[in-house]
Design a protein around this motif. Structure first.
Motif, PDB file in Angstrom:
ATOM      1  N   UNK A  88       0.745  -1.369  -0.010  1.00 52.75           N
ATOM      2  CA  UNK A  88      -0.042  -0.048   0.060  1.00 52.75           C
ATOM      3  C   UNK A  88       0.748   1.208   0.087  1.00 52.75           C
ATOM      4  N   UNK A  89       2.085   1.096  -0.096  1.00 49.50           N
ATOM      5  CA  UNK A  89       2.935   2.247  -0.200  1.00 49.50           C
ATOM      6  C   UNK A  89       4.208   2.101  -0.704  1.00 49.50           C
ATOM      7  N   UNK A  90       4.840   3.371  -1.238  1.00 52.07           N
ATOM      8  CA  UNK A  90       6.132   2.956  -2.059  1.00 52.07           C
ATOM      9  C   UNK A  90       7.139   4.253  -1.537  1.00 52.07           C
ATOM     10  N   UNK A  91       8.435   3.784  -1.951  1.00 51.85           N
ATOM     11  CA  UNK A  91       9.619   4.636  -1.353  1.00 51.85           C
ATOM     12  C   UNK A  91       9.837   5.734  -2.455  1.00 51.85           C
ATOM     13  N   UNK A  92      10.212   6.973  -2.127  1.00 49.18           N
ATOM     14  CA  UNK A  92      10.474   8.018  -3.295  1.00 49.18           C
ATOM     15  C   UNK A  92      11.956   8.362  -2.906  1.00 49.18           C
ATOM     16  N   UNK A  93      12.930   8.165  -3.502  1.00 47.78           N
ATOM     17  CA  UNK A  93      14.189   8.386  -3.052  1.00 47.78           C
ATOM     18  C   UNK A  93      14.718   9.793  -4.039  1.00 47.78           C
ATOM     19  N   UNK A  94      15.042  10.937  -3.453  1.00 49.39           N
ATOM     20  CA  UNK A  94      15.743  11.969  -3.968  1.00 49.39           C
ATOM     21  C   UNK A  94      17.146  12.180  -3.766  1.00 49.39           C
ATOM     22  N   UNK A  95      17.836  13.237  -4.097  1.00 48.95           N
ATOM     23  CA  UNK A  95      19.091  13.300  -4.046  1.00 48.95           C
ATOM     24  C   UNK A  95      19.699  13.421  -2.594  1.00 48.95           C
ATOM     25  N   UNK A  96      18.830  14.311  -1.666  1.00 49.51           N
ATOM     26  CA  UNK A  96      19.185  14.007  -0.290  1.00 49.51           C
ATOM     27  C   UNK A  96      18.360  13.473   0.503  1.00 49.51           C
ATOM     28  N   UNK A  97      16.808  13.077   0.439  1.00 46.62           N
ATOM     29  CA  UNK A  97      16.138  12.457   1.397  1.00 46.62           C
ATOM     30  C   UNK A  97      15.284  11.252   0.660  1.00 46.62           C
ATOM     31  N   UNK A  98      14.589  10.613   1.399  1.00 47.84           N
ATOM     32  CA  UNK A  98      13.855   9.396   1.055  1.00 47.84           C
ATOM     33  C   UNK A  98      12.437   9.544   1.557  1.00 47.84           C
ATOM     34  N   UNK A  99      11.353   9.454   1.027  1.00 48.24           N
ATOM     35  CA  UNK A  99       9.984   9.440   1.308  1.00 48.24           C
ATOM     36  C   UNK A  99       9.363   8.396   0.878  1.00 48.24           C
ATOM     37  N   UNK A 100       8.338   8.028   2.006  1.00 47.76           N
ATOM     38  CA  UNK A 100       7.436   6.983   1.935  1.00 47.76           C
ATOM     39  C   UNK A 100       6.176   7.322   1.633  1.00 47.76           C
TER      40      UNK A 100
END
Length: 1828
Positions: free
Chosen positions: A376-388
């Motif tokens: 039901x969730x996914x992880x988003x990774x940017x250059x500096x941080x990671x979001x769920x």
């Protein structure tokens, strides 16, 4: 010739049709240039005006002649175009039921949607080794061509199978692999071919699914490389897969299914091992119920699951791994049932403790909470941080489906990897054949990314196909030195560039996938901007901005852009993969290993795979830092790379093409949809092949074939010795345009349509010739008819004129007759009138006179009656009393008799109802009839007596009446006188009244008596008639019973005879089957033995490296010496075995049944040996006891015995002295003489040896004289009569004188021993004969007693049966007869077995005991005087001296055994022996050597010689086993050796034909029955090897000589051939003909006769040869459409008649060889008979009883007219044949088993040759053996 000139009246053309694609029509008038309309007549009967295109003015396609329709190769058609191809395929598919057709290098396969019996092992054997054009088109022919080219050219091969879904690609690829597995075999014992075939069910279960077009559609492409070693045997395989349809895992269209494995799991859910998977019905899972069609008709998913598991086990996938696979698959099903609930538009959740997810996590071994969270969730990774980030319900559903697809793709790749590991071989691969089973061109209503990739792959394959076809055409023209002009053909490189070049569709797609906000719409706009209006192959749909159109080589395809990016990215959330990698289930992380650890570099996707063990053309090199990027490659990029790798592989191999066609979309068997077929033909490149071929010179003829076909167009002066120049001259005259043909080195090349033109000329010439023949024949017939009519008219005129003359004469006779008739008629009328008047007058007179006479008579009568009344009245008064008395008496008698008759009748009725009456009547019926007859006679007598009495009474009554009448008259006379006495008158009147009353009463009584008499008479007659009827019925019943008994006996006899015949036939069949099985077992044992020897030699060569000066000894003898020793040799064998056998791990596996039989035989022989030993000990004890008794007797005639003993001692001392001197002489020579003096060739040595030889000969002569003396003494003893005891001294004196005469010769001892032995032998024979007679008498008495008992029992049974009803009686009789025969058979079998055992035992005991007793009796001579032997004076015996007499034995030293075997077997040349010496000489020599060893009682020497002989023959046959003369020679000698062992064995059954001299040569000490069995087995093996040799020699000749060669020249015409050129039927140099076969048969027969082979064995060999000829010929006929014609049937009949003539010449007609040709003869007759009406069908069914139904139908389907005057067999006629033959029970197998070998027998054939007359030629090098 211009093409327009062919458009003449009656020419047939093809015109387009919207429904049937193409229609056939006929021109009604000639076409002239400039005409705009063609007048056509359609086949439906309509006329049509066909308008030509005003721009192109293209004429319609011409139709091929009917003779070319149905050709095996489409390139053989004269007109190569689309309608011709379509029509040819349709005719072959619908009419002939042929699904395969060649189109140049392409095999076109049409799916029949029906199981056909054309893929069996017999068909594989038929195609093995054949040229591709020689047989009918078949997938096996393509496979054989690939296998042959691989072995011949040493180049890798590829078979490319393509077609639509449901066209049969997978099945075609499967059969190709089966062919390779069957033909090549396996190079190891691992059965690699079985593993290769076992991979099919696994791949079908995980990669195949049901679609709307196919129930077993492959949803992936695969390329299987089958590896071969240097001997071209399968060693392994490797598989690459392409573009698995992952979307099917989560979605199926209507009426479709998911992959088979899911439904197999659901169907097997109830198995105990699957309970942990918690599966249910397929309808309970989302991923398996979307299509709504969970079942496939005719498929059991549970059984398929068992096959899948069995295949996994065979490929080495363990049970634990299999359960792991099923856990993952079950987890995917449960994952599909996971549901999501929306929180809001951007997030969703899974219900707590969701059961499907719980089951999924349990099966996968992962944490429930973690998996629930990341679904039901996914992880988003940017250059500096990671979001769920939470995801929506739709995104979660898509992510779930993506995960399921990813897991299935990984599992699919893992299974493929393990299949490849199982098929991998450690042996180095020498070459391979690849089988590419790939999807064909696809176009649907909605086409997406999968269709785009599939069509892209087909573009690449089509380009490679076009280039290959172009290259082959170019090579053919260059080979024939034809001027090569460039052919314009469709090049699909622009389409390929559009897809894969820089800035192509795939590049733009990958670029858009890398964009952060890339969508399908933006990608579509980029496509429009880049390629629209710039590339002619790219178009945009009018009504859509989300689609594009590509013009492929087959058709335009519109692709929907929706989903392209998603499918190309193949996105799966990384967090979900990490959860799976952390699973406790060990197998799951293996599926998600990093790329550097994975087996396959492309295992992350389903697009394709690189094989583990493969020889790539350009191997890729991986770099360490490249793996991360490789993982991010798109599906399209990976598919393009794998496709390039595939194309490189295909370009490095020789390709073979199979194009599968789907005939209809409804899966109807043998239904052809022209529209669908044309679409696929265009798509698969078949029409492109036709176009390329038609652009050049498609029709090709060799000069010889052209000359044979078109000889009718040539004149006699045109025919030259040079065929090539003849053809050139003729063609220049026939075809004026030289561009229409070209002359090559060996062939003539024609443009399209020229062969049709030549065929038209040929047909016109033949038609003109036919018209001329018809004209002449019709004229002759009409002329004959006219002459016949003329003769008939003359005959009719003659008969008419004669008839008229006869009529006139008849008229004259009638006129005269009428005049005469009138005269007599008038006279008759007048006379008749006169007679009438006269008669009337006479009548009147007679009536008048009668009236007067009657009146007078009445008066007299009244007076007379008055007198009678008076007389009777008076008489009545006297009789009244008497009558009353008699009446009472008679009435009493009648009553009493009636009462007695009633009692008797009642008793008879009671008796008639009882069963016993029938028996009594049956037993004494004649007596009863006689008694009844007597009773009837007595009653008749009584009746006659009564009648006589009645007559007497009437007489008395009449007399009394007369008296009364007289009294009345007197009274009347005195009436007047007594008028006064009136009272008296009154009284008289009263008396008269009383008398009248009495008279009336008397009459009434008389009437009653008469009625009673009549009634009694009638009753009596009725009783007699009833009795007669009963008697008749009883007689009839008796006759019926007798007839019934006779019929029952007859029926029982016939039934038993039939049953006996049937049982005999069944026993013969069983015997032949058992014999065949035994001989096959021997063959297999021989093969294993040879293989064991080969492995042994290889091990010896590997382990023992030969050193200088060291010579390796032959181990064959030592290894096989103990193989054929039996009974007494087992102990020695066990001692020798450890030294001779190889290590146990290298042993060849034995046949356990044979081993158990041998073990049982060993046990029986040991028991018999023990019994014989006990018997021998008992006999020895008896001999010792008898010897002790004789020693106790007082010595008699001691002087004579003392003299004998002294003489014997003197002879023995003299013999010892001579031996010592001889030994000392030898020793002195060897010690003192020089080496050159004592050498074998020195003079002194030769002199000594000559002296020794002469002494030995003299000793032999003395031995002969002693034998003669013995025989004469025996004969004199028989002639001497016993005398009194008084002459004893005189006889002894005479005897001493004779002894004194004979003492110089020293032979009295031998004579005495011989005489004593003879006496003892005669005494024992007399005693045994007496015992045997007593035993026989006792047995006969017992048999008589048993027969009496059996007779009594039969009588009792017959009496019981007579009381039963007829049905039960018959059944009981049959049951009794069956029981009796069964008991008799069992008793006879037991007696026979006992007698055989007893005979064998007694023979062995007799031979051993005779020798033992003979030795023991020698010591008894001292106790018996000569007087006890001879009681009369013996005359002096003259011993004749004669030359040396040979005994038929050969003596050799034991150390010379190897030299004997070497010279006589190993190095013997059969040809010299067969020509110069007597047949079977080696066998006779060997037997004479065995005889000598038997004579010496040397057991070891006999065993060693026989074992060496058998092993040496095997060694010779192994070394020169392919030479017919060698095999035939040793088969003949082995049989002769076997016959000698039988003939001289001493058994009575084999001694019937021996002479007395031959009986003397019988073996005396040893029973060699076991060795006879070994030799018989060896002979069987040699016979089977002989059959294989002659089969290998004959096989290349049979098809050419029996089918292809034109024995009767000019009967069959050669039809045009296509690119697949068949073998020519013209007798070129080196071509086999029928004469070649006959010469070879003569050669075989003469060789066998020269070798002295038994005639019965020659017959069996000839029968086997003829069976091979018939079977191979018929099999090829059934697989060759070009051979099934009327003319070929006549050729075959002629060829068979020549073979029968050969049999008659060799006197072999009774060998059964002709019967083996019966199927071939009937097939030839079937080709020649009429095939139209029902009567023809009935005749065919009755005629072809040796052919199976499948063979008859196949011949009728293949029947092809060679000329246009013949007609094809209609489909309705074939169906009629099938209906008539449906009840016939025969084998469904199409082909005959050409490898079948009839069981062989070796009838005993004794030799009349005397052994003592055999001379040993010096050429054999056997000087070291001596005749004895």
């Amino acid at each position: 010739m211009a093409a327009s000139e062919l458009y003449t009246k009656f020419a047939r053309v093809w015109i387009p049709d919207p429904e049937e694609v193409w229609k056939s029509a006929e021109l009604l008038k000639d076409y002239k240039p400039g005409d705009k309309v063609l007048l056509l007549h359609l086949e439906e009967g309509q006329d049509l005006e066909y308008r030509l295109d005003p721009k192109t003015k293209e004429l319609p396609h011409l139709r091929n002649p009917d003779i070319l329709v149905g050709e095996n190769d489409l390139t053989a058609l004269s007109y190569l175009h689309e309608p011709a191809v379509l029509h040819n395929l349709r005719v072959r598919f619908i009419d002939s039921k042929l699904i395969y057709t060649y189109c140049g290098i392409v095999l076109v396969a049409i799916n029949p949607y029906e199981q056909l019996p054309i893929y069996g092992e017999d068909i594989i054997n038929a195609y093995s080794g054949q040229n591709m054009g020689d047989m009918d088109p078949h997938i096996f022919a393509v496979a054989e061509e690939a296998y042959k080219q691989m072995a011949r050219d040493e180049r890798n091969q590829s078979i490319i199978v393509s077609g639509e879904s449901g066209a049969g690609k997978t099945v075609s690829a499967k059969y190709a692999m089966r062919y390779f597995a069957t033909v090549s075999g396996s190079a190891s014992e691992a059965n690699v071919e079985e593993k290769v075939l076992a991979s099919n069910p696994i791949m079908e279960s995980i990669g195949n699914a049901k679609t709307t077009r196919n129930d077993n559609s492959s949803r992936f492409g695969k390329y299987i490389e089958i590896g071969f070693d240097k001997r071209y045997r399968i060693i392994g395989a490797n598989m690459r897969t392409y573009l698995l349809e992952k979307s099917r895992v989560v979605f199926q269209a209507e009426e479709e299914r998911n992959y088979h494995i899911f439904y197999q799991l659901c169907a097997s859910a109830k198995l105990p091992e699957f309970k942990m998977l918690r599966l249910g019905n397929a309808d309970s899972f989302h991923y398996t119920k979307q299509g709504g069609s969970p079942m496939i008709e005719g498929v059991d998913d549970a059984k398929e699951m068992a096959h899948t598991r069995q295949a996994c086990t065979l490929l080495g996938i363990s049970e634990s791994y299999q359960m792991g696979i099923f856990r993952i698959l079950a987890g995917i099903l449960h994952l599909g049932n996971v549901g999501f609930a929306s929180r809001d538009s951007d997030s969703c959740t899974i219900p707590p403790k969701h059961e499907p997810l719980t089951i999924f996590c349990d099966l996968m071994g992962v944490d429930y909470e973690e998996m629930c969270h990341w679904l039901c969730h996914r992880k988003l990774a940017t250059a500096t941080e990671t979001y769920i980030k939470p995801i929506s319900k739709l995104q979660a559903t898509n992510a779930r489906d993506a995960l399921a697809k990813h897991i299935y793709a990984k599992l699919f790749n893992w299974i493929v990897d393990h299949v490849n590991q199982a098929l991998h071989s450690a042996v180095k691969q020498h070459s391979f054949i690849g089988v590419l089973d790939i999807y064909g061109f696809e176009t649907f209503e909605i086409n997406s990314f999968e269709q785009f990739c599939i069509n892209y792959a087909n573009e690449k394959l089509q380009q490679q196909f076009n280039m290959h076809v172009f290259k082959l055409e170019q090579e053919e023209y260059m080979k024939e030195q034809i001027p090569w002009t460039l052919i314009d053909f469709y090049d699909n490189q622009p389409c390929i560039n559009l897809i894969e070049s820089k800035m192509g569709i795939l590049d733009l797609l990958d670029e858009e996938c890398k964009m952060p906000k890339g969508t399908d719409d933006t990608w579509a706009q980029k496509l429009y901007n880049t390629h629209l209006n710039k590339c002619a192959l790219f178009e945009k749909p009018r009504m859509s901005n989300k689609a594009f159109i590509i013009k492929h080589f087959a058709d335009k395809v519109e692709y929907q852009c929706e989903g392209f990016l998603e499918k190309n990215k193949d996105t799966v959330f990384e967090e979900q993969i990490k959860v799976l990698k952390s699973s406790k289930f060990k197998m799951l992380p293996e599926l998600f290993q990093d790329d550097e650890k994975a087996i396959s570099p492309t295992s992350a996707t389903s697009s394709g795979r690189t094989p583990l063990t493969r020889v790539p053309v350009k191997p890729t090199k991986g770099r360490p830092g490249q793996m991360a990027k490789e993982h991010k490659k798109t599906v399209g990029h990976q598919f393009r790379n794998s496709l390039h790798l595939l194309m490189e592989t295909l370009n490095a191999t020789t390709p073979h093409y199979v194009r599968c066609i789907k005939p209809n979309d409804f899966k109807f068997p043998f239904t052809f949809d022209e529209k669908r077929a044309v679409q696929q033909l265009r798509a698969c490149g078949v029409l492109e092949t036709i176009r390329i071929s038609a652009a050049g010179f498609p029709s090709r003829w060799t000069y010889q074939e052209f000359f044979s076909r078109y000889r009718v167009l040539m004149k006699q002066k045109d025919v030259l010795g040079d065929r090539k120049q003849t053809c050139k001259n003729v063609l220049e005259k026939l075809i004026l345009d030289k561009d229409k043909y070209q002359f090559g080195k060996t062939k003539i090349f024609f443009r399209a349509g020229q062969v049709a033109y030549l065929e038209k000329l040929r047909a016109d010439k033949l038609r003109a010739a036919c018209i001329r023949i018809q004209k002449t024949i019709r004229g002759w017939l009409l002329r004959k008819k006219y002459l016949c009519m003329q003769r008939a008219a003359i005959t009719v005129q003659r008969y008419v004129r004669g008839y008229q003359a006869r009529c006139y004469a008849k008229f004259l006779r009638r006129t005269k007759a009428a005049t005469t008739i009138q005269k007599y008629w008038r006279m008759y009328v007048v006379r008749r009138r006169y007679k009438i008047r006269r008669a009337a007058t006479i009548v009147l007179q007679s009536y008048l006179r009668g009236y007067l006479a009657r009146n007078r008579y009445r008066k007299i009568l009244r007076e007379h009656k008055a007198v009678i009344i008076q007389k009777r009245v008076r008489g009545w008064l006297a009789r009244t009393h008497y009558k009353r008395t008699m009446q009472a008496i008679i009435y009493l008698q009648c009553c009493f008799r009636r009462m007695m008759a009633k009692r008797e009748l009642k008793k008879l009725k009671i008796e008639a109802r009882s069963v016993e009456r029938y028996k009594k009547l049956h037993i004494g019926m004649e007596n009863k009839i006689m008694q009844l007859q007597r009773k009837v006679d007595e009653q008749n007598k009584d009746y006659k007596c009564l009648m006589e009495k009645l007559t007497n009474l009437e007489g008395i009554y009449n007399s009394e009446t007369e008296k009364l009448r007289n009294d009345v008259e007197r009274l009347q006379l005195s009436e007047e006188e007594a008028k006064v006495a009136t009272g008296r008158v009154l009284s008289l009147q009263e008396e008269i009244a009383k008398l009248r009353k009495d008279l009336e009463q008397t009459r009434s009584e008389k009437k009653c008596i008469e009625e009673r008499a009549d009634k009694y008479k009638q009753e009596t007659e009725q009783l007699v008639s009833n009795l007669k009827e009963e008697n008749t019925l009883l007689k009839q019943e008796k006759e019926t019973l007798n007839h019934l008994i006779v019929e029952q006996a007859k029926e029982m006899t016939e039934t038993m005879e039939k049953k006996l015949v049937e049982e005999t036939k069944q026993l013969e069949i069983d015997l032949n089957d058992e014999r065949l099985r035994y001989q096959n077992l021997l063959n297999e044992f021989s093969r294993l033995e040879e293989r064991y020897d080969d492995l042994k030699e290889e091990m010896t060569l590997m382990l023992n490296v030969p050193k200088p000066g060291h010579k390796r000894t032959d181990s064959t003898h030592s290894s096989n010496e103990s193989e054929y020793t039996f009974s007494s040799e087992f102990a020695e064998t066990e001692e020798i075995a450890p030294r001779t056998e190889e290590p146990s791990e290298k042993k060849v596996p034995l046949d356990m049944s044979l081993f158990l039989k041998l073990q049982k035989r060993v046990t029986e022989l040991e028991q018999e040996k023990q019994i014989m030993q006990d018997e021998l000990d008992r006999k020895e004890e008896q001999v010792f006891r008898s010897k002790a008794k004789e020693e106790e007797r007082p010595p008699i005639r001691g002087a004579e015995l003392e003299y004998e003993s002294l003489k014997r001692q003197e002879l023995e001392s003299e013999n010892k002295k001579l031996k010592n001197e001889l030994n000392e002489l030898r020793k002195a020579l060897s010690e003192k003489s020089a080496p050159e003096v004592t050498a074998p060739g020195a003079p002194a040595y030769r002199v000594l040896m000559e002296q020794l030889t002469s002494v030995s000969e003299e000793l032999d002569v003395r031995k002969e004289e002693v034998l003669i003396l013995r025989s004469q003494l025996v004969s004199q003893k028989e002639a001497i009569q016993p005398k009194d005891d008084k002459n004893t001294m005189t006889d002894s004196t005479i005897l001493l004188e004779d002894v004194q005469k004979m003492k110089d010769k020293g032979e009295i001892a031998q004579a005495y021993i011989g005489l004593k032995e003879t006496n003892r032998l005669l005494e024992s024979q007399l005693q045994s004969q007496k015992r045997s007679h007593e035993n026989e008498a006792e047995a006969l008495r017992g048999e008589i007693q048993s027969l009496k008992e059996e007779n009594n029992r039969q009588q009792q049974l017959l009496a019981q049966n007579l009381q039963l009803p007829p049905e039960a009686r018959i059944e009981a009789s049959l049951q009794h007869e069956i029981t009796r025969l069964t008991n008799e058979n069992l008793d006879l079998m037991e007696q026979l077995e006992k007698q055989d055992k007893t005979v064998r035992k007694l023979k062995k005991q007799l031979k051993v005991f005779a020798k033992k007793i003979g030795e023991l009796e020698v010591g008894q001579m001292e106790n018996i005087s000569p007087g006890q032997i001879i009681d009369e004076p013996i005359r002096p015996v003259n011993i004749p001296r004669k030359e040396k007499d040979f005994q038929g034995m050969l003596e050799y030293k034991r150390e010379d055994e190897q030299k004997l075997v070497k010279n006589l077997i190993l190095e013997l040349k059969p040809r010299g022996v067969a020509v110069n010496l007597i047949p079977g000489l080696p066998a006779y020599i060997l037997f004479m050597c065995v005889r000598h060893a038997d004579y010496l009682n040397d057991d070891q020497k006999v065993r060693s010689l026989l074992t060496s002989t058998i092993n040496s023959i095997k060694k010779v046959l192994k070394k020169r086993g392919d030479d017919f003369e060698t095999v035939s020679f040793w088969l003949s000698n082995t049989c002769r050796f076997l016959h000698c062992l039988k003939q001289y064995s001493g058994e009575e059954g084999f001694m019937k034909h021996n002479t007395s001299r031959q009986n003397e040569h019988c073996l005396t000490n040893f029973d060699l029955a076991e060795y006879r069995q070994v030799l018989s087995d060896l002979a069987i093996q040699i016979y089977q090897q002989l059959v294989r040799v002659l089969e290998n020699i004959l096989q290349p000749m049979i098809v050419s000589g029996m089918l292809e060669h034109e024995t009767i020249q000019g009967v069959s015409g050669v039809k045009p051939t296509g690119l697949r050129k068949r073998t020519s039927s013209i007798a070129d140099e080196g071509t086999y003909t029928l004469d070649s076969i006959l010469r070879q048969l003569n050669s075989f027969h003469s060789v066998m006769c020269q070798h002295g082979m038994d005639p019965e064995l020659i017959k069996q060999v000839v029968k086997q040869m003829f069976y091979i000829v018939g079977a191979i010929t018929l099999n090829n006929l059934l697989l060759r459409k070009d051979m099934c014609s009327w003319s070929k049937g006549m050729q075959i009949r002629y060829n068979v008649s020549q073979l029968e003539e050969w049999l008659r010449d060799k006197n072999l007609m009774n060998s059964g060889a002709k019967e083996t040709l019966e199927p071939l003869i009937q097939a030839a007759q079937l080709l020649q008979v009429k095939k139209k009406t029902d009567d023809d069908a009935e005749a065919i069914c009755s005629m072809c009883n040796a052919l199976t139904t499948a063979q008859i139908v196949k011949v009728l389907n293949l029947y092809t007219p060679v000329n246009e005057f013949e007609e094809r067999v209609s489909v309705s006629f074939i169906r009629t044949i099938q209906m008539r033959l449906r009840d016939r029970k025969d084998s469904p197998q199409l082909l005959m088993d050409a490898k079948h070998i009839f069981p062989v027998t070796f009838p005993f054939n004794p030799s009349s040759l005397a052994l003592e007359t055999i001379q040993i030629p010096a050429s054999l090098g056997l000087g070291f053996i001596a005749r004895v």
